[in-house]
Scaffold this motif. Sequence first.
Motif, PDB file in Angstrom:
ATOM      1  N   PHE A   1       9.463  31.944  63.023  1.00  0.00           N
ATOM      2  CA  PHE A   1       8.283  32.088  63.882  1.00  0.00           C
ATOM      3  C   PHE A   1       7.581  33.418  63.626  1.00  0.00           C
ATOM      4  CE2 PHE A   1       9.606  28.798  67.283  1.00  0.00           C
ATOM      5  CZ  PHE A   1       8.966  27.811  66.549  1.00  0.00           C
ATOM      6  N   GLU A   2       8.356  34.437  63.362  1.00  0.00           N
ATOM      7  CA  GLU A   2       7.769  35.738  63.037  1.00  0.00           C
ATOM      8  C   GLU A   2       6.870  35.600  61.796  1.00  0.00           C
ATOM      9  OE1 GLU A   2       9.519  39.972  61.628  1.00  0.00           O
ATOM     10  OE2 GLU A   2      10.770  38.875  63.078  1.00  0.00           O
ATOM     11  N   PHE A   3       7.410  34.880  60.778  1.00  0.00           N
ATOM     12  CA  PHE A   3       6.650  34.652  59.553  1.00  0.00           C
ATOM     13  C   PHE A   3       5.361  33.873  59.835  1.00  0.00           C
ATOM     14  CE2 PHE A   3       5.879  31.260  56.371  1.00  0.00           C
ATOM     15  CZ  PHE A   3       5.313  32.037  55.366  1.00  0.00           C
ATOM     16  N   LEU A   4       5.487  32.779  60.612  1.00  0.00           N
ATOM     17  CA  LEU A   4       4.306  31.948  60.905  1.00  0.00           C
ATOM     18  C   LEU A   4       3.257  32.742  61.682  1.00  0.00           C
ATOM     19  CD1 LEU A   4       5.873  28.467  61.834  1.00  0.00           C
ATOM     20  CD2 LEU A   4       4.779  29.131  59.688  1.00  0.00           C
ATOM     21  N   ASN A   5       3.713  33.558  62.621  1.00  0.00           N
ATOM     22  CA  ASN A   5       2.781  34.383  63.398  1.00  0.00           C
ATOM     23  C   ASN A   5       2.038  35.372  62.506  1.00  0.00           C
ATOM     24  OD1 ASN A   5       3.224  33.188  65.844  1.00  0.00           O
ATOM     25  ND2 ASN A   5       4.948  34.532  66.377  1.00  0.00           N
ATOM     26  N   GLU A   6       2.784  35.997  61.596  1.00  0.00           N
ATOM     27  CA  GLU A   6       2.181  36.926  60.634  1.00  0.00           C
ATOM     28  C   GLU A   6       1.092  36.230  59.818  1.00  0.00           C
ATOM     29  OE1 GLU A   6       2.876  40.253  59.298  1.00  0.00           O
ATOM     30  OE2 GLU A   6       3.569  40.488  61.387  1.00  0.00           O
TER      31      GLU A   6
ATOM     32  N   THR B   1      -0.627  33.559  60.513  1.00  0.00           N
ATOM     33  CA  THR B   1      -1.807  33.223  61.308  1.00  0.00           C
ATOM     34  C   THR B   1      -2.615  34.482  61.620  1.00  0.00           C
ATOM     35  OG1 THR B   1      -0.130  31.930  62.445  1.00  0.00           O
ATOM     36  CG2 THR B   1      -2.388  31.522  63.077  1.00  0.00           C
ATOM     37  N   ALA B   2      -1.903  35.549  61.962  1.00  0.00           N
ATOM     38  CA  ALA B   2      -2.591  36.786  62.323  1.00  0.00           C
ATOM     39  C   ALA B   2      -3.396  37.323  61.144  1.00  0.00           C
ATOM     40  CB  ALA B   2      -1.585  37.819  62.810  1.00  0.00           C
ATOM     41  N   ASN B   3      -2.821  37.196  59.929  1.00  0.00           N
ATOM     42  CA  ASN B   3      -3.483  37.751  58.745  1.00  0.00           C
ATOM     43  C   ASN B   3      -4.539  36.821  58.154  1.00  0.00           C
ATOM     44  OD1 ASN B   3      -1.807  39.924  59.015  1.00  0.00           O
ATOM     45  ND2 ASN B   3      -0.302  39.176  57.541  1.00  0.00           N
ATOM     46  N   GLY B   4      -4.519  35.539  58.651  1.00  0.00           N
ATOM     47  CA  GLY B   4      -5.458  34.550  58.093  1.00  0.00           C
ATOM     48  C   GLY B   4      -6.901  34.927  58.440  1.00  0.00           C
TER      49      GLY B   4
END
Length: 406
Positions: free
Chosen positions: A396-401, A403-406
Amino acid sequence: MEVYNDYFGQFGGRYVAENLRGPLDQLEIHFRNAMSDSDFLKEISDFGKEYIGRPTPLLFAENASRAMGGGDIYIKLEGLANTGAHKINNAAGQAILAKKMGKTRIIAETGAGQHGVATAAVCARLGLKCRIYMGSEDIKRQRPNVFLMEMFGAEVFPVDSGSRTLKDAVNEALRDWASTSDETHYLIGSALGPSPYPDMVREFQSVIGKEVLMEGEKRSLNVKAMVACVGGGSNAIGFFEPFIENETPRLIGAEAGGLGPEEGKHAARMTGKGKTGIIQGYKSKFLYDKDGQIVKTHSISAGLDYPGIGPQLAYLGTTGRVEFTEVNDEEALEALRFFALNEGIIFALESAHAGAAGLKIASEYSPGEAVIINMSGRGDKDIFITAKALQKDKWFEFLNEETANG
Ligand SMILES: *Cc1c(COP(=O)(O)O)cnc(C)c1O
């Protein structure tokens, strides 16, 4: 509505509306002729070698066998086929047949998207137009596969009727085919549907079993059991095909036990929970309620949650030639981890059901006696499910990163 032949015991048949009889008759004639046409068979075989990557290896899983202390475990690495699973064998066979019949357009239905990806890939390779019907719910859930289909140039057509999932996509594909069959072939993805599909899909998938037979003879294996996972049943029936008429080895189908035996929590049709019925053109075992409505199913693997099973496997289950067993979500994940750690192989979640059942069955045997597991697919496609199940926080940390960087 007329009932045709092509039964397996009481199962199978061709229970379709009038307007589909012509296209099915035509398909049946061309299929039967093609199977005795050496040019056609050579084309299939060359395509298998050059594009799919056949033959796929048969691996002696020595570490796994030693760790378990029972029989010798072998794994048919079907997941090394192009696009990552066995589905391409059937997609290729039917698409080559369609081309030979003069068709220029392919339609298919897909649920989890694996069949859609295999079909779209083959159509790109063969220069055929391709439309994939997919429930709009499934499109949302299976974005990575939708992306791949579109990469291959296929049109992914959203279906908004009913529950917006696989069965609605099948209805839509049938409707399309009824009015376009002059130029269109309907490419069904498992060993089910009205005849001649169960025969046709089995024949195109039987390359898996034939390679196992040849390799087993070459290595003088004493094969006691063969295990495959069963969604609609195409990898299982193709893997079993050369052995069905013999009394040995044992043939074992692993169904999705999901989260447990309650209705809606699993997709086990052959272990006492399914009932005989006629749905979507053929007679088989299905999971449906007292009003005849298909019930919801569950499996951690998207490819095993189909509420019906191919008619030949339903028949072989009732005669006892094929044994059925259930593997639940947790056991499948456990097997996935076991083979990753011991053999460096990531099973698809579907195939991990066969892996789990195979480990159990191997414990009934001794070294020198072989149990062969069909790894129908590789597990790269499941990373969104397995990483969430096995490493939730980091994932989830990876997925959040992302999305945040997208
Ligand atoms: C689709 C799929 C299955 C289930 O389909 P069958 O027709 O039962 O073989 C099994 N394994 C993989 C990897 C799949 O993609």
